[in-house]
Design an enzyme around this catalytic site. Structure first.
Site, short mmCIF file in Angstrom:
data_model
loop_
_atom_site.label_atom_id
_atom_site.label_comp_id
_atom_site.label_asym_id
_atom_site.label_seq_id
_atom_site.Cartn_x
_atom_site.Cartn_y
_atom_site.Cartn_z
N ASP A 28 0.82 -1.22 0.00
CA ASP A 28 0.00 0.00 0.00
C ASP A 28 0.86 1.26 0.00
OD1 ASP A 28 -2.37 1.39 -0.01
OD2 ASP A 28 -2.75 1.19 2.14
N TRP A 33 2.88 8.00 -2.70
CA TRP A 33 4.27 8.12 -3.16
C TRP A 33 4.31 8.99 -4.43
CZ3 TRP A 33 7.27 6.87 -7.43
CH2 TRP A 33 8.64 6.72 -7.24
N ARG A 41 -1.15 8.88 -10.14
CA ARG A 41 -1.07 7.67 -9.32
C ARG A 41 -0.39 6.50 -10.05
NH1 ARG A 41 -4.22 7.48 -4.91
NH2 ARG A 41 -4.47 5.25 -5.17
N THR A 74 -11.13 -6.77 -4.70
CA THR A 74 -12.46 -6.72 -5.33
C THR A 74 -13.06 -5.32 -5.16
OG1 THR A 74 -13.23 -7.76 -3.28
CG2 THR A 74 -13.12 -9.17 -5.20
N GLU A 75 -12.56 -4.57 -4.18
CA GLU A 75 -13.06 -3.20 -3.94
C GLU A 75 -12.32 -2.15 -4.79
OE1 GLU A 75 -12.34 -5.36 -1.28
OE2 GLU A 75 -14.47 -5.86 -1.18
N ASN A 76 -11.16 -2.54 -5.35
CA ASN A 76 -10.40 -1.56 -6.13
C ASN A 76 -11.07 -1.19 -7.46
OD1 ASN A 76 -7.17 -2.78 -4.95
ND2 ASN A 76 -8.30 -0.97 -4.28
N GLU A 215 1.08 -13.21 12.61
CA GLU A 215 1.58 -11.98 13.26
C GLU A 215 1.37 -10.84 12.27
OE1 GLU A 215 2.82 -11.66 16.33
OE2 GLU A 215 2.42 -13.78 16.70
#
Ligand code: IPE
Ligand code: IPE
Ligand code: MG
Length: 255
Positions: A28, A33, A41, A74-76, A215
């Site tokens: 991410d 950046w 982007r 799937t949300e992108n 973790e």
């Protein structure tokens, strides 16, 4: 079992004797950046692919045997059409340009996630990647593309229900282990570590089932700046953790 390639299971057998280390990465921060550099982007996504290549190479050297990276959720699809199409183009280019090298280096590549909704040229790249690397077992790379853990779990539940309906299974056959076999991560070893870059502290629908006892390491690095040193820092932190899996601390003698 789902109708996916089962080369992971074959490869897992090949790894016998050596200890598996399965690391997942939520890559991410590409957009931020690029923004910091007054660029669009996609510029960040391009740099993100270079960071991915560096990280794959470093992972093998650092003892990681399985790496699962989140490339597109799937949300992108909610992003602007131009960004979605640039991302798909970059993923296709990555598979096309790096497949020879990955295949030569013994990397087994598997793309996980829903096939529905993916363009035909991407589907053919996925097919190629699976076919050309299915017998490799030096390193296992899973790329989560059009992946959402909730959808994956629902698909798994439907697949099991269909088996019950056809009489091939009984409801009581379903155990947590058996259910894992119906997910798109079937055959992979237990997930040890989830890394998320860019300072966000959430799973964003990634590997919800698989991360039960993983973790978590969150790093304040934007993905395009990620490299072997950053991965080593995450692994150092991982090895400092004590994993108890619900039991008591190591070395404890029951009364
Ligand atoms: C991660 O970077 C890449 C994908 C989600 C495809 P982002 O594009 O989410 O970058 P930020 O979070 O907006 O900085
Ligand atoms: C998660 O990142 C998906 C990938 C890295 C591919 P997002 O940037 O899409 O997640 P949110 O929207 O910040 O939760
Ligand atoms: Mg993001």
């Amino acid at each position: 079992m789902p109708s996916g390639p089962d080369h992971i299971a074959e490869g897992k057998a090949a790894l016998d004797g050596s200890k598996a280390l399965h690391v997942a990465i939520i890559m991410d921060g590409n957009g931020r950046w690029a923004k910091a550099r007054h660029q669009i982007r996609t510029f960040g996504h391009k740099a993100g692919v270079d960071a991915l290549k560096k990280t794959i190479t470093a992972a093998g050297d650092l003892g990681v045997t399985h790496m699962t990276v989140f490339a597109f959720s799937t949300e992108n699809w909610r992003r602007p059409a131009a960004e979605v199409s640039d991302l798909m183009g970059l993923l296709k280019a990555f598979i096309r340009s790096d497949l020879d090298r990955l295949a030569r280096e013994g990397v087994c590549v598997r793309i996980i996630g829903q096939r529905d909704g993916l363009p035909a040229d991407i589907l053919s790249c996925i097919h190629d990647a699976h076919e050309r690397t299915r017998h490799n077992s030096r390193f296992f790379l899973q790329v989560a593309l059009n992946y959402g853990a909730q959808a994956d779990i629902v698909e798994g539940a439907k697949a099991f229900a269909r088996r019950v309906q056809s009489g091939e299974a009984r409801i009581d056959d379903l155990t947590p282990d058996a259910f894992g076999g119906f997910l798109s991560t079937h055959g992979l070893p237990t997930l040890d570590l989830v890394i998320r870059t860019s300072g966000e502290h959430r799973l964003s629908n990634f590997l919800l089932w698989e991360a039960a006892y993983a973790e978590f390491v969150f790093q304040d690095i934007l993905w395009p700046d990620y490299d072997g040193a950053a991965l080593k820092a995450a692994l150092d932190e991982f090895y400092r953790r004590e994993r108890r899996f619900g039991a008591v601390e190591a070395g404890h003698v029951p009364a």
